[in-house]
Design an enzyme around this catalytic site. Structure first.
Site, PDB file in Angstrom:
ATOM      1  N   LYS A  79       0.818  -1.186   0.000  1.00 48.15           N
ATOM      2  CA  LYS A  79       0.068   0.133  -0.078  1.00 48.15           C
ATOM      3  C   LYS A  79       0.791   1.133   0.105  1.00 48.15           C
ATOM      4  O   LYS A  79       1.944   1.274   0.858  1.00 48.15           O
ATOM      5  CB  LYS A  79      -0.863   0.166   1.364  1.00 48.15           C
ATOM      6  CG  LYS A  79      -1.895   1.184   1.306  1.00 48.15           C
ATOM      7  CD  LYS A  79      -3.140   0.795   0.752  1.00 48.15           C
ATOM      8  CE  LYS A  79      -4.092   1.903   0.765  1.00 48.15           C
ATOM      9  NZ  LYS A  79      -3.894   2.704  -0.541  1.00 48.15           N
ATOM     10  N   LYS A 115       5.109   2.038  -2.816  1.00 49.56           N
ATOM     11  CA  LYS A 115       5.139   3.489  -3.364  1.00 49.56           C
ATOM     12  C   LYS A 115       5.440   3.270  -5.316  1.00 49.56           C
ATOM     13  O   LYS A 115       5.930   2.626  -5.466  1.00 49.56           O
ATOM     14  CB  LYS A 115       6.240   4.217  -2.904  1.00 49.56           C
ATOM     15  CG  LYS A 115       6.072   5.531  -2.640  1.00 49.56           C
ATOM     16  CD  LYS A 115       5.116   6.195  -1.714  1.00 49.56           C
ATOM     17  CE  LYS A 115       4.890   7.472  -1.523  1.00 49.56           C
ATOM     18  NZ  LYS A 115       4.150   7.951  -0.407  1.00 49.56           N
ATOM     19  N   THR A 200      -5.180  12.991   6.173  1.00 51.68           N
ATOM     20  CA  THR A 200      -3.660  13.361   6.402  1.00 51.68           C
ATOM     21  C   THR A 200      -3.452  14.432   7.415  1.00 51.68           C
ATOM     22  O   THR A 200      -2.887  14.532   8.358  1.00 51.68           O
ATOM     23  CB  THR A 200      -2.771  13.141   5.434  1.00 51.68           C
ATOM     24  OG1 THR A 200      -3.124  12.020   4.592  1.00 51.68           O
ATOM     25  CG2 THR A 200      -1.269  13.198   5.853  1.00 51.68           C
ATOM     26  N   ASN A 252      -2.498  19.470  -0.048  1.00 54.58           N
ATOM     27  CA  ASN A 252      -3.706  18.653   0.643  1.00 54.58           C
ATOM     28  C   ASN A 252      -3.293  18.529   2.288  1.00 54.58           C
ATOM     29  O   ASN A 252      -4.187  18.803   3.055  1.00 54.58           O
ATOM     30  CB  ASN A 252      -3.536  17.334  -0.089  1.00 54.58           C
ATOM     31  CG  ASN A 252      -4.482  16.230   0.401  1.00 54.58           C
ATOM     32  OD1 ASN A 252      -4.815  16.437   1.846  1.00 54.58           O
ATOM     33  ND2 ASN A 252      -5.076  15.398  -0.276  1.00 54.58           N
TER      34      ASN A 252
HETATM   35  P1  NAD Z   1       0.432  18.711  -2.358  1.00 56.50           P
HETATM   36  O1  NAD Z   1       1.177  18.282  -3.795  1.00 56.50           O
HETATM   37  O2  NAD Z   1      -0.997  18.412  -2.239  1.00 56.50           O
HETATM   38  O3  NAD Z   1       1.207  20.030  -1.902  1.00 56.50           O
HETATM   39  C1  NAD Z   1       2.666  20.272  -1.567  1.00 56.50           C
HETATM   40  C2  NAD Z   1       2.672  21.672  -1.226  1.00 56.50           C
HETATM   41  O4  NAD Z   1       4.125  21.658  -1.024  1.00 56.50           O
HETATM   42  C3  NAD Z   1       2.208  22.606  -2.026  1.00 56.50           C
HETATM   43  O5  NAD Z   1       1.570  23.693  -1.411  1.00 56.50           O
HETATM   44  C4  NAD Z   1       3.456  22.970  -2.653  1.00 56.50           C
HETATM   45  O6  NAD Z   1       3.391  24.446  -3.360  1.00 56.50           O
HETATM   46  C5  NAD Z   1       4.536  23.038  -1.690  1.00 56.50           C
HETATM   47  N1  NAD Z   1       5.720  22.770  -2.015  1.00 56.50           N
HETATM   48  C6  NAD Z   1       6.494  22.253  -3.246  1.00 56.50           C
HETATM   49  N2  NAD Z   1       7.657  22.497  -3.210  1.00 56.50           N
HETATM   50  C7  NAD Z   1       7.922  23.296  -2.043  1.00 56.50           C
HETATM   51  C8  NAD Z   1       9.259  24.016  -1.432  1.00 56.50           C
HETATM   52  N3  NAD Z   1      10.445  23.723  -2.021  1.00 56.50           N
HETATM   53  N4  NAD Z   1       9.022  24.953  -0.432  1.00 56.50           N
HETATM   54  C9  NAD Z   1       7.725  24.918   0.213  1.00 56.50           C
HETATM   55  N5  NAD Z   1       6.599  24.351  -0.245  1.00 56.50           N
HETATM   56  C10 NAD Z   1       6.815  23.574  -1.290  1.00 56.50           C
HETATM   57  O7  NAD Z   1       1.118  17.380  -1.759  1.00 56.50           O
HETATM   58  P2  NAD Z   1       0.382  16.533  -0.284  1.00 56.50           P
HETATM   59  O8  NAD Z   1      -0.499  15.755  -0.579  1.00 56.50           O
HETATM   60  O9  NAD Z   1       0.063  17.723   0.635  1.00 56.50           O
HETATM   61  O10 NAD Z   1       1.767  16.164   0.440  1.00 56.50           O
HETATM   62  C11 NAD Z   1       2.772  16.750   1.104  1.00 56.50           C
HETATM   63  C12 NAD Z   1       3.690  15.855   1.865  1.00 56.50           C
HETATM   64  O11 NAD Z   1       2.965  14.961   2.639  1.00 56.50           O
HETATM   65  C13 NAD Z   1       4.409  15.013   0.772  1.00 56.50           C
HETATM   66  O12 NAD Z   1       5.720  14.995   1.244  1.00 56.50           O
HETATM   67  C14 NAD Z   1       3.648  13.683   0.852  1.00 56.50           C
HETATM   68  O13 NAD Z   1       4.433  12.519   0.719  1.00 56.50           O
HETATM   69  C15 NAD Z   1       3.248  13.438   2.207  1.00 56.50           C
HETATM   70  N6  NAD Z   1       1.998  12.806   2.546  1.00 56.50           N
HETATM   71  C16 NAD Z   1       0.990  13.172   2.017  1.00 56.50           C
HETATM   72  C17 NAD Z   1      -0.209  12.094   2.158  1.00 56.50           C
HETATM   73  C18 NAD Z   1      -1.522  12.423   1.591  1.00 56.50           C
HETATM   74  O14 NAD Z   1      -2.505  11.903   1.996  1.00 56.50           O
HETATM   75  N7  NAD Z   1      -1.589  13.568   0.671  1.00 56.50           N
HETATM   76  C19 NAD Z   1      -0.175  11.288   3.093  1.00 56.50           C
HETATM   77  C20 NAD Z   1       0.847  10.943   3.968  1.00 56.50           C
HETATM   78  C21 NAD Z   1       2.127  11.783   3.591  1.00 56.50           C
END
Ligand code: NAD
Length: 459
Positions: A79, A115, A200, A252
């Site tokens: 997963k 992944k 999350t 997100n």
């Molecule tokens: P997303 O793509 O919705 O958002 C990412 C955010 O980070 C955006 O606002 C983007 O502009 C910003 N960003 C990108 N580069 C940046 C930088 N250099 N400096 C500052 N901000 C920057 O992604 P997400 O789903 O919110 O995921 C964010 C993190 O959380 C990732 O590492 C992801 O692996 C982790 N994560 C997400 C989930 C999920 O359910 N979405 C679950 C577990 C972990």
């Protein structure tokens, strides 16, 4: 990003010294079993890699590198999310898959770790092209994914839209087979779970709230007596109002965590800074988070970057460059963007004494050590960002039963599961010498070891 092998080896060394763990394994048998464990857990079971062939709108045919890594399925089907990012590479996907194995083990989610990654910047592709890329991904990896084999979900650069497309393709090329559990993070109208999109970010904020508001208050006598360095750091947070928060990343995870902080009644918070890939916005009196959420929803996810945009939206904020967020003097820093944001070259400038990892691996191993040595409390990714996979599990269950839960029921189950993990981990954490990350790895690896040993896989 810390290497999988290093993380697992370190945890195994700590566990091996503990005679109460698998006590009947002694002498050379114990040595052999722990060598087997290291071999099994420090490498992925499978690395699948393909070049997807896509015809672009222009007629040009391109080949796009795509991965699916299946790290370990000891506890259930693989997963983990699929990331669309131009810098994603094989090593990163392997490490993220291993983190998923540990995260699921830690929170007792009956899944293994996997992944996916596609090496593109999705902003450079049209909707039709992205749709095609999603369909090709499913076609190329069809043999190895499925509701009881490997269940992808969204990650950076993907959302419910991509999961809807992927599930539809899975359904059409596997006629007559169950398909609702093949992907999670789908839209609610297409078999998704209420609350999955927010899970999350809500879980990240709950991790912070539970520690400060519930755990610290409930155990205040013990905290007052102990010399434990991390307990001493946390004591400074008791009754501190308002707590000043900075949140890196406003996608997100970050935007939902920011909104949770903004509306939270239990803790007096002020989100004084947020950032994204372009900008940091700061207001010492607290930012108008709902207004920023509305703005990003209408601007392809981006925060305002100019004074004119802020004035038009009636948002008061100072504008800094996107890296500035990490160095602001705040009580809590939530990292919700990408990996490796705090590293050995910038760690000394970080002022927050409590850091919550919403993103996966946002702090490098060297920076982690530096912060731990200074008593900074880090709520690590495996602990705090598991909300998504927990609700993915609920989505998968609902798809099997074709019975759907209310939003209230989803959040109730999410918080109960996370709280059960906190209540297992924190008493250990505040009573011995390991960092919270080490403590989480130890618990997760112990669970995997016990299962592998019981299944007779260690000899
Ligand atoms: P997303 O793509 O919705 O958002 C990412 C955010 O980070 C955006 O606002 C983007 O502009 C910003 N960003 C990108 N580069 C940046 C930088 N250099 N400096 C500052 N901000 C920057 O992604 P997400 O789903 O919110 O995921 C964010 C993190 O959380 C990732 O590492 C992801 O692996 C982790 N994560 C997400 C989930 C999920 O359910 N979405 C679950 C577990 C972990």
């Amino acid at each position: 990003m810390a290497q999988t092998g290093t993380i697992v080896d370190h945890s195994l060394n700590l566990i091996k010294e503990d005679d109460t763990f698998l006590p009947h394994l002694t002498g050379s048998n114990r040595e052999k079993a722990f060598h087997s464990l290291a071999a099994i857990l420090s490498t992925p079971n499978h690395i699948h890699k393909s070049f997807l062939r896509i015809a672009r709108e222009s007629g040009e045919v391109v080949r796009i590198l795509a991965f699916r890594v299946q790290h370990n399925d000891t506890l259930g089907p693989y997963k983990g999310g699929i990331r669309f990012h131009e810098e994603v590479d094989e090593e990163e996907v392997i490490n993220l898959a291993a983190l998923m194995t540990l995260k699921n083990a830690l929170h007792d989610v009956p899944f293994g770790g996997g992944k996916g990654g596609i090496v593109i910047n999705p902003r450079n592709f049209s909707e039709r092209e992205l749709h095609l890329i999603c369909e090709k991904y499913v076609r190329y990896f069809n043999g190895i994914i499925g509701p009881d084999k490997d269940i992808p979900a969204p990650d950076v650069g993907t959302s419910e839209r991509e999961m809807d497309w992927m599930m539809a393709e899975y359904k059409s090329i596997n006629p007559g087979k169950p398909y609702l559990g093949s992907f999670t993070g789908k839209s609610v109208g297409n078999g998704g779970s209420l609350g999955r999109r927010e899970a999350t970010g809500k879980g990240v904020y709950f991790t912070l709230r539970y520690l400060i508001h519930n755990y610290l208050n409930k155990n205040i006598d013990a905290f007052n007596k102990t010399e434990h360095p991390y307990a001493k750091t946390l004591l400074n947070y008791k009754d501190k109002t308002p707590l000043k928060l900075a949140i890196q990343g406003f996608g997100n995870v970050g935007s939902v965590a920011a909104l949770e902080a903004y509306i939270c009644q239990n803790l007096q918070n002020k989100v004084v800074a947020v950032s994204d890939r372009n900008v940091t916005l700061y207001n010492a009196n607290g930012l108008d988070i709902p207004a920023l959420v509305r703005f990003t929803a209408q601007n392809r996810g981006d925060l305002p970057t100019t004074k004119e945009q802020l004035v038009k939206e009636n948002i008061e904020a100072e504008i800094y460059d996107h890296k500035h967020i990490l160095y602001i003097d705040v009580d809590v820093l939530i990292l919700a963007a990408l990996a490796d944001q705090i590293h050995q070259d910038n760690v000394a400038q970080v002022q927050a004494k409590l850091i919550v990892e919403g993103a996966n691996a946002p702090i490098t191993a060297e920076a982690d050590q530096y912060l731990n040595d200074r008593g900074v409390v880090i709520l690590p990714d495996v602990l705090s960002n598991a909300g998504g996979v927990i609700v993915s599990y609920l989505e998968w269950l609902q798809g099997r039963e074709t019975q759907y839960y209310s939003e209230e029921e989803v959040y109730k189950q999410l918080y109960e599961k996370m709280q059960a993990t906190f209540d297992r981990i924190y008493p250990q954490y505040f009573n011995d010498r390991y960092s919270l990350r080490e403590q989480c790895y130890i618990q997760a690896v112990k669970k995997l070891c016990t299962t592998l040993y019981r299944q007779g896989k260690l000899y």
